[in-house]
Design a protein around this motif. Sequence first.
Motif, PDB file in Angstrom:
ATOM      1  N   ASN A 227      57.160  77.677  38.475  1.00 31.33           N
ATOM      2  CA  ASN A 227      57.320  77.376  39.260  1.00 31.33           C
ATOM      3  C   ASN A 227      56.114  77.149  40.092  1.00 31.33           C
ATOM      4  OD1 ASN A 227      59.907  77.038  40.269  1.00 31.33           O
ATOM      5  ND2 ASN A 227      60.141  79.281  41.159  1.00 31.33           N
ATOM      6  N   ASN A 228      54.666  77.655  39.260  1.00 33.36           N
ATOM      7  CA  ASN A 228      53.548  77.200  39.274  1.00 33.36           C
ATOM      8  C   ASN A 228      52.731  77.255  38.667  1.00 33.36           C
ATOM      9  OD1 ASN A 228      50.399  77.403  41.044  1.00 33.36           O
ATOM     10  ND2 ASN A 228      51.499  78.311  43.093  1.00 33.36           N
ATOM     11  N   TYR A 229      51.669  76.215  37.934  1.00 31.56           N
ATOM     12  CA  TYR A 229      51.238  76.234  36.614  1.00 31.56           C
ATOM     13  C   TYR A 229      50.006  76.518  37.163  1.00 31.56           C
ATOM     14  CZ  TYR A 229      55.812  74.033  34.001  1.00 31.56           C
ATOM     15  OH  TYR A 229      56.993  73.659  33.663  1.00 31.56           O
ATOM     16  N   LYS A 230      49.820  76.000  38.302  1.00 34.83           N
ATOM     17  CA  LYS A 230      48.074  76.692  38.359  1.00 34.83           C
ATOM     18  C   LYS A 230      48.265  78.031  38.424  1.00 34.83           C
ATOM     19  CE  LYS A 230      45.004  75.059  42.635  1.00 34.83           C
ATOM     20  NZ  LYS A 230      44.509  74.303  43.513  1.00 34.83           N
ATOM     21  N   LEU A 266      41.240  70.076  25.587  1.00 29.96           N
ATOM     22  CA  LEU A 266      42.030  69.489  24.194  1.00 29.96           C
ATOM     23  C   LEU A 266      42.891  68.955  25.597  1.00 29.96           C
ATOM     24  CD1 LEU A 266      41.068  71.236  21.310  1.00 29.96           C
ATOM     25  CD2 LEU A 266      40.716  69.139  21.747  1.00 29.96           C
ATOM     26  N   LYS A 267      43.595  70.239  26.325  1.00 26.60           N
ATOM     27  CA  LYS A 267      44.590  70.370  26.524  1.00 26.60           C
ATOM     28  C   LYS A 267      44.735  69.033  28.006  1.00 26.60           C
ATOM     29  CE  LYS A 267      47.851  72.330  25.167  1.00 26.60           C
ATOM     30  NZ  LYS A 267      47.818  74.261  25.761  1.00 26.60           N
ATOM     31  N   ILE A 268      43.663  69.015  28.438  1.00 30.29           N
ATOM     32  CA  ILE A 268      43.610  67.860  29.326  1.00 30.29           C
ATOM     33  C   ILE A 268      43.039  66.051  28.866  1.00 30.29           C
ATOM     34  CG2 ILE A 268      41.430  66.559  30.997  1.00 30.29           C
ATOM     35  CD1 ILE A 268      40.771  70.083  31.448  1.00 30.29           C
ATOM     36  N   ILE A 269      42.579  65.836  27.594  1.00 31.89           N
ATOM     37  CA  ILE A 269      43.020  65.148  26.711  1.00 31.89           C
ATOM     38  C   ILE A 269      44.459  64.781  26.962  1.00 31.89           C
ATOM     39  CG2 ILE A 269      41.798  63.950  24.793  1.00 31.89           C
ATOM     40  CD1 ILE A 269      39.846  65.451  24.961  1.00 31.89           C
ATOM     41  N   LEU A 270      44.692  65.379  26.086  1.00 27.21           N
ATOM     42  CA  LEU A 270      47.078  65.311  25.945  1.00 27.21           C
ATOM     43  C   LEU A 270      47.573  64.770  27.015  1.00 27.21           C
ATOM     44  CD1 LEU A 270      48.424  65.801  23.372  1.00 27.21           C
ATOM     45  CD2 LEU A 270      49.088  67.938  24.342  1.00 27.21           C
ATOM     46  N   PHE A 271      47.352  65.621  28.456  1.00 29.21           N
ATOM     47  CA  PHE A 271      47.890  65.121  28.789  1.00 29.21           C
ATOM     48  C   PHE A 271      47.841  64.048  30.134  1.00 29.21           C
ATOM     49  CE2 PHE A 271      49.162  69.689  29.176  1.00 29.21           C
ATOM     50  CZ  PHE A 271      50.201  69.068  28.616  1.00 29.21           C
ATOM     51  N   SER A 272      46.493  63.749  29.827  1.00 29.65           N
ATOM     52  CA  SER A 272      45.804  62.382  30.496  1.00 29.65           C
ATOM     53  C   SER A 272      46.490  61.510  29.963  1.00 29.65           C
ATOM     54  CB  SER A 272      44.077  62.456  30.801  1.00 29.65           C
ATOM     55  OG  SER A 272      44.185  63.868  31.066  1.00 29.65           O
ATOM     56  N   ILE A 273      46.100  60.997  28.587  1.00 24.38           N
ATOM     57  CA  ILE A 273      46.418  60.076  27.742  1.00 24.38           C
ATOM     58  C   ILE A 273      48.004  59.881  27.500  1.00 24.38           C
ATOM     59  CG2 ILE A 273      46.149  58.928  25.446  1.00 24.38           C
ATOM     60  CD1 ILE A 273      43.128  60.082  25.712  1.00 24.38           C
ATOM     61  N   LEU A 274      48.514  60.984  26.754  1.00 21.01           N
ATOM     62  CA  LEU A 274      50.136  60.751  26.840  1.00 21.01           C
ATOM     63  C   LEU A 274      51.139  60.969  27.202  1.00 21.01           C
ATOM     64  CD1 LEU A 274      49.737  63.020  22.808  1.00 21.01           C
ATOM     65  CD2 LEU A 274      49.734  60.327  23.525  1.00 21.01           C
ATOM     66  N   TYR A 275      51.016  61.870  28.618  1.00 25.91           N
ATOM     67  CA  TYR A 275      51.812  61.786  28.780  1.00 25.91           C
ATOM     68  C   TYR A 275      51.584  61.679  30.994  1.00 25.91           C
ATOM     69  CZ  TYR A 275      52.970  64.529  25.212  1.00 25.91           C
ATOM     70  OH  TYR A 275      53.327  64.543  23.612  1.00 25.91           O
ATOM     71  N   PRO A 276      50.855  61.331  31.264  1.00 19.88           N
ATOM     72  CA  PRO A 276      50.028  60.469  31.976  1.00 19.88           C
ATOM     73  C   PRO A 276      51.925  60.188  33.742  1.00 19.88           C
ATOM     74  CG  PRO A 276      50.257  59.276  31.303  1.00 19.88           C
ATOM     75  CD  PRO A 276      50.770  59.841  30.464  1.00 19.88           C
ATOM     76  N   MET A 277      52.730  60.188  33.340  1.00 16.19           N
ATOM     77  CA  MET A 277      53.681  60.001  33.732  1.00 16.19           C
ATOM     78  C   MET A 277      54.383  60.913  33.910  1.00 16.19           C
ATOM     79  SD  MET A 277      53.115  56.937  34.148  1.00 16.19           S
ATOM     80  CE  MET A 277      54.091  56.849  35.045  1.00 16.19           C
ATOM     81  N   GLN A 278      55.086  61.529  33.633  1.00 19.52           N
ATOM     82  CA  GLN A 278      55.977  62.886  34.087  1.00 19.52           C
ATOM     83  C   GLN A 278      55.385  64.050  34.351  1.00 19.52           C
ATOM     84  OE1 GLN A 278      56.882  65.376  30.105  1.00 19.52           O
ATOM     85  NE2 GLN A 278      57.414  62.862  29.120  1.00 19.52           N
ATOM     86  N   SER A 279      56.055  64.162  35.834  1.00 16.20           N
ATOM     87  CA  SER A 279      55.450  64.693  36.985  1.00 16.20           C
ATOM     88  C   SER A 279      54.601  66.767  36.294  1.00 16.20           C
ATOM     89  CB  SER A 279      56.501  65.380  37.822  1.00 16.20           C
ATOM     90  OG  SER A 279      57.249  65.686  37.747  1.00 16.20           O
ATOM     91  N   LYS A 280      55.706  66.807  35.542  1.00 22.28           N
ATOM     92  CA  LYS A 280      55.267  68.565  34.633  1.00 22.28           C
ATOM     93  C   LYS A 280      53.982  68.558  33.828  1.00 22.28           C
ATOM     94  CE  LYS A 280      57.235  70.491  31.294  1.00 22.28           C
ATOM     95  NZ  LYS A 280      58.805  70.428  30.330  1.00 22.28           N
ATOM     96  N   ASN A 281      53.643  67.101  33.469  1.00 21.63           N
ATOM     97  CA  ASN A 281      52.869  66.972  32.667  1.00 21.63           C
ATOM     98  C   ASN A 281      51.049  67.206  33.429  1.00 21.63           C
ATOM     99  OD1 ASN A 281      53.701  68.141  29.925  1.00 21.63           O
ATOM    100  ND2 ASN A 281      54.451  66.018  29.689  1.00 21.63           N
ATOM    101  N   ARG A 282      51.765  65.972  34.949  1.00 17.61           N
ATOM    102  CA  ARG A 282      50.448  66.073  35.533  1.00 17.61           C
ATOM    103  C   ARG A 282      50.006  67.420  35.831  1.00 17.61           C
ATOM    104  NH1 ARG A 282      53.013  61.348  36.887  1.00 17.61           N
ATOM    105  NH2 ARG A 282      54.466  62.173  38.865  1.00 17.61           N
ATOM    106  N   LEU A 283      51.246  68.053  36.663  1.00 21.29           N
ATOM    107  CA  LEU A 283      50.848  70.179  37.159  1.00 21.29           C
ATOM    108  C   LEU A 283      50.099  70.111  35.919  1.00 21.29           C
ATOM    109  CD1 LEU A 283      53.942  70.543  38.692  1.00 21.29           C
ATOM    110  CD2 LEU A 283      51.899  70.042  39.790  1.00 21.29           C
TER     111      LEU A 283
END
Length: 298
Positions: A227-230, A266-283
């Motif tokens: 419920n809180n990835y942060k 590496l995770k920031i690059i991955l989630f920024s480039i490959l999965y920007p449209m998925q809300s879970k990955n933005r979180l």
Amino acid sequence: MDISVVIVSYNVREYIISCIQSIYKHSRGKINLEVIVIDNNSDDGSADFINEKFPEVLLIKNDCNAGFSKAVNQGFKLTKGKYLFILNPDTLLIEDSIYKLFIKAKQIPNLGAIGPKLIDEKGLVQKSFWREPTFINTFLSIYHLDFLNYYKNYKDISLKRLNEVDSISGGAILIPREKFSELNGLNEDLFWMEDIDLCIRLRSCNYSVYYSQDTKIIHYSGKSSMNNYKISISNQMLSKLKYFNIYHSGLKTQTLKLLILIICMLKIILFSILYPMQSKNRLKLRAYLHTISIIFNN
């Protein structure tokens, strides 16, 4: 009072209700126990529902998320049992596991803690016991190479029904009251790895830690943290650094900090480039940015 069950809850209404029901279903008539729930400021109505459905449960409602370790220690101060059973809210008893662990615990001299087999909803066994973290096996875990951790995960031995191990999961762990009190409870500076730290401190006092395959509990795993990835991602990484600061050299701690920064980037690059449209990955992206910010500011 034989057992005090302490559960820390945060926004897991659908799980904790089933959890409490399963405790009473499989324990009544076999063991004298109490259930204490510390709610870390949930906003899903779970605290009120517990009050209504289970009036016998001692419910403590915090006005903030105090974290797992602090909440467990808070609940322990209210317990009356000879044993403390720390249980995650996203668990489900399918047999009289608490009773079986209680009977086993009374037979083991100088027991520090004992935990059951944890399985997922499909019946697959979860890893819930480990050898002490080293620099190498921690590196492998951070970089998603845990399948190589043969020694850490006890893949080098044949398991028995009852196994003495270095550490067990805090998802379901039975501890004699006086031993928990002697150690002043869980380390409140650790959000993750507090169970491993507890087991290390127990063993340093010559108390034994056991993993039992004689009983099993379903663990749905990580429902509160989802419920809180942060909070979950940052504290998972930071607790590794805090742990190493306690048990390892400054050089290893600083090297681990660098490795954590690299994997976060590496995770920031991955989630920024490959999965920007998925809300879970933005979180998750925001969570890794938050983690880097905390590391640089500490």
